[in-house]
Design a protein around this motif. Structure first.
Motif, PDB file in Angstrom:
ATOM      1  N   LEU A 204       0.855  -1.192   0.000  1.00 28.95           N
ATOM      2  CA  LEU A 204       0.000   0.000   0.000  1.00 28.95           C
ATOM      3  C   LEU A 204       0.884   1.232   0.000  1.00 28.95           C
ATOM      4  O   LEU A 204       1.733   1.403   0.886  1.00 28.95           O
ATOM      5  CB  LEU A 204      -0.907   0.001   1.228  1.00 28.95           C
ATOM      6  N   THR A 205       0.687   2.119  -0.989  1.00 26.06           N
ATOM      7  CA  THR A 205       1.605   3.239  -1.170  1.00 26.06           C
ATOM      8  C   THR A 205       0.880   4.553  -1.444  1.00 26.06           C
ATOM      9  O   THR A 205      -0.262   4.574  -1.912  1.00 26.06           O
ATOM     10  CB  THR A 205       2.566   2.969  -2.345  1.00 26.06           C
ATOM     11  N   LEU A 206       1.594   5.631  -1.175  1.00 29.41           N
ATOM     12  CA  LEU A 206       1.170   6.987  -1.521  1.00 29.41           C
ATOM     13  C   LEU A 206       2.399   7.685  -2.101  1.00 29.41           C
ATOM     14  O   LEU A 206       3.467   7.668  -1.474  1.00 29.41           O
ATOM     15  CB  LEU A 206       0.651   7.711  -0.288  1.00 29.41           C
ATOM     16  N   ALA A 207       2.274   8.264  -3.290  1.00 29.75           N
ATOM     17  CA  ALA A 207       3.449   8.794  -3.986  1.00 29.75           C
ATOM     18  C   ALA A 207       3.305  10.287  -4.274  1.00 29.75           C
ATOM     19  O   ALA A 207       2.200  10.820  -4.421  1.00 29.75           O
ATOM     20  CB  ALA A 207       3.671   8.034  -5.285  1.00 29.75           C
ATOM     21  N   TYR A 208       4.473  10.950  -4.398  1.00 28.48           N
ATOM     22  CA  TYR A 208       4.501  12.382  -4.677  1.00 28.48           C
ATOM     23  C   TYR A 208       5.899  12.755  -5.158  1.00 28.48           C
ATOM     24  O   TYR A 208       6.863  11.973  -5.026  1.00 28.48           O
ATOM     25  CB  TYR A 208       4.139  13.190  -3.427  1.00 28.48           C
ATOM     26  N   SER A 209       6.039  13.941  -5.694  1.00 26.48           N
ATOM     27  CA  SER A 209       7.337  14.423  -6.157  1.00 26.48           C
ATOM     28  C   SER A 209       8.155  14.921  -4.977  1.00 26.48           C
ATOM     29  O   SER A 209       7.710  15.804  -4.237  1.00 26.48           O
ATOM     30  CB  SER A 209       7.165  15.561  -7.168  1.00 26.48           C
ATOM     31  N   GLY A 210       9.353  14.340  -4.793  1.00 24.69           N
ATOM     32  CA  GLY A 210      10.260  14.806  -3.759  1.00 24.69           C
ATOM     33  C   GLY A 210      11.165  15.900  -4.287  1.00 24.69           C
ATOM     34  O   GLY A 210      11.073  16.300  -5.457  1.00 24.69           O
TER      35      GLY A 210
END
Length: 327
Positions: A204-210
């Motif tokens: 289970l993941t949540l992604a975004y631009s670092g």
């Protein structure tokens, strides 16, 4: 004459008994103010209100959600615009609710102007503001992120929900919400079982631009979201090398290689979709087994993985929709 004396003595005795009874009732009957007192408990101890709160400021989204779940609109909530982007529940905040600033830095002036009966905060953001907040109204703070794995994060979610409901005199409504959620777990588990998935192992993941590259939060088994997965028969395969207090590890795409046999559940914002942008031509990403075999399950951008019972119900709907109905 004798009969008159007896009658007079009898009446006098009855009068004295009645007076004594009235006095005892006055001594033992609680005052109206005592009748309506409410005591709730957070990590900052017990907080007693003279009556159930009617005007509440919620400085953390989970507690705004908890109030809505029992039919109470808060007078103030922190960062309403972002709340509405992430928290996908019904009912929603109505137009009367005032934005009181950022969750980390709420406006004390705006909060004071609302003249609340109660302020609800979260320990890791608001313990340092307790003195100022208490000068405005009674304040309770909760801690959804225990320091170790000995505390059940799912149990904390339910306990806090009940405390919030008690604060506003809606305890029976809270019990109905929790009973409905239990029914939803049974239904979701039934649909997952009936789908006969090739594997019930999930990531289970949540992604975004670092700052330098895409970052992917991989939720740990001690997270609230993972506990919800377990309730419907799914198995979170992530094993963190250390205890993660906030319930997730942060990886780059290379960190996913060891989990490529699992089903990949993800949430990503539409305006920051790293999978369609930065990772579109990334060879590591493209060659992962779950990508090659199309075991990718998009839960939607409005998947709030840290909330209360209503967010848990939404997550169940999103998982079943992605893994069963979109198969």
């Amino acid at each position: 004459m004798k009969q008159r004396v007896i009658l007079a003595l009898t009446l006098a005795l009855l009068f004295l008994t009645a007076c004594s009874s009235d006095k005892n009732e006055e001594q033992t009957a609680p005052t109206e103010k005592e009748d309506t007192k409410v005591t709730i408990e957070g990590v900052n101890g017990e907080v007693t209100l003279d009556a159930p709160a009617k005007k509440i400021v919620a400085l953390e989204w989970t507690y705004a959600e908890n109030l809505l779940a029992v039919g109470v609109q808060p007078v103030g909530v922190a960062d309403i615009e972002m709340y509405e982007s992430y928290v996908n529940i019904e009912p929603q905040l109505d137009e009367s609710v005032t934005d009181v600033g950022l969750r980390q830095e709420p406006s004390l002036e705006v909060i004071a102007s609302l003249e609340p009966d109660l302020i609800i905060g979260v320990s890791f953001r608001h313990e340092g503001l307790l003195e100022e907040l208490n000068s405005i109204a009674p304040t309770v703070v909760f801690n959804p992120y225990p320091d170790d794995e000995s505390i059940d994060v799912y149990g904390e979610m339910e306990t806090t929900f009940k405390e919030v409901a008690k604060a506003v005199g809606k305890e029976s409504e809270a019990e109905v919400v929790l009973a409905d959620l239990e029914q939803k777990y049974e239904e979701a588990k039934g649909e997952i079982d009936a789908a006969d998935l090739e594997s019930k192992d999930v990531l289970l993941t949540l992604a975004y631009s670092g700052a330098q590259a895409p970052e992917i939060r991989v939720f740990t088994p001690n997270s609230l979201a993972s506990k919800i997965l377990e309730r419907i028969g799914l198995n979170n395969v992530h094993e963190s090398e250390q205890f993660e207090i906030y319930g997730y590890s942060t990886y780059n795409v290379e960190g996913l290689v060891k989990y490529e046999e699992a089903n990949y559940l993800y949430s990503v914002q539409d305006d920051d979709n790293i999978y369609e942008n930065q990772l579109k031509d990334n060879q590591v990403w493209k060659n992962l087994d779950f990508v090659q075999e199309n075991r990718l399950y998009d839960l939607g951008e409005d998947t709030w993985l840290y909330g209360g019972p209503l967010s848990a119900a939404t997550l169940l709907d999103q998982i079943v929709e992605a893994m069963v109905h979109n198969e």
